[in-house]
Design an enzyme around this catalytic site. Structure first.
Site, PDB file in Angstrom:
ATOM      1  N   HIS A  31     -12.518  -2.398   2.826  1.00 13.30           N
ATOM      2  CA  HIS A  31     -13.512  -1.375   2.467  1.00 13.30           C
ATOM      3  C   HIS A  31     -14.000  -0.760   3.774  1.00 13.30           C
ATOM      4  O   HIS A  31     -14.060  -1.453   4.790  1.00 13.30           O
ATOM      5  CB  HIS A  31     -14.722  -1.991   1.754  1.00 13.30           C
TER       6      HIS A  31
ATOM      7  N   GLU B 268      -9.175   0.124  -2.700  1.00 10.98           N
ATOM      8  CA  GLU B 268      -9.432   0.698  -4.031  1.00 10.98           C
ATOM      9  C   GLU B 268     -10.564   1.717  -3.934  1.00 10.98           C
ATOM     10  O   GLU B 268     -11.638   1.522  -4.519  1.00 10.98           O
ATOM     11  CB  GLU B 268      -9.728  -0.384  -5.085  1.00 10.98           C
TER      12      GLU B 268
END
Length: 218
Positions: free
Chosen positions: A137, A175
């Site tokens: 992330h 993601e």
């Protein structure tokens, strides 16, 4: 882009899905090595390294970044310092599956990263995880660093650092929110491919994968 569910038979998902309770056994006890030992990566913008977060040193800076409107729109951590602290402490006090880091470019902290074991994360319930899949992330903390290709360069550098320092890892996973077009574009431009769209509890995400076997081709 196709939507992926547990029964999907896409080309790159024809592999055994391990039950979540077995994944820790497959991890062979080791979780994540500290990115502090990975050294610096050369980028077109200068030398970049990951520095694990120290709460007493970094909390105010990270709270300020989390309250930037462009960051808050996708991280949903805007608010008092206690909210950022709780998010960080969940990882710092955990079992080593996720390591929060500052991204330091030419000696200056300018981004925030989470390096995590994707195969041992709740994300593994939403895609066919392989042992030692490593997730990332990120956020760029200062708006002056956005929109000039820096994110693309840093994503490639961090993916390379992961693959160079985690020999059992064959894939780097991310993601990003499908609505976050700049983020999705940065992943695509840094050698990731979009394997599928997946529905996570908090967002519809692009499942981005960078394969070790293809790292020199993309």
């Amino acid at each position: 882009m196709p939507s992926l569910d547990v029964g999907s038979a896409a080309d790159d998902t024809l592999e055994l899905r391990f039950p979540a309770e077995l994944l820790p056994l497959l991890a062979e006890a080791d979780l994540l090595e500290s990115p502090a030992a990975w050294g610096a990566a050369a980028t077109p913008f200068g030398a970049f390294r990951l520095e694990p977060v120290r709460l007493e040193r970094d909390l105010d800076l990270l709270t300020r970044w989390m309250n930037d409107p462009e960051v808050a729109a996708f991280w949903d951590l805007a608010g008092p310092v206690s909210r950022t602290a709780a998010h960080l402490c969940e990882q710092l006090d955990g079992d080593g599956r996720s390591i929060p880091c500052l991204g330091v470019l030419n000696g200056t902290p300018m981004s925030y990263w989470e390096i995590y074991r994707a195969d041992l994360d709740p994300l593994a319930r939403h895609y066919p995880a392989r042992p030692h899949d490593t997730g990332i992330h990120l956020l760029i903390g200062d708006g002056t660093n956005r929109g000039r290709g820096l994110g693309t360069a840093l994503l490639r550098a961090v993916a390379d650092l992961v693959l160079d320092n985690r020999p059992r890892c064959t894939r780097v996973i991310a993601e990003p929110d499908m609505r976050n077009t700049p983020s999705v574009s940065a992943f695509l431009n840094s050698g990731f491919r979009c394997s599928a769209e997946i529905d996570l509890p908090e967002k519809r995400a692009a499942l981005m994968i960078r394969e070790r076997a293809l790292r020199n081709l993309l």
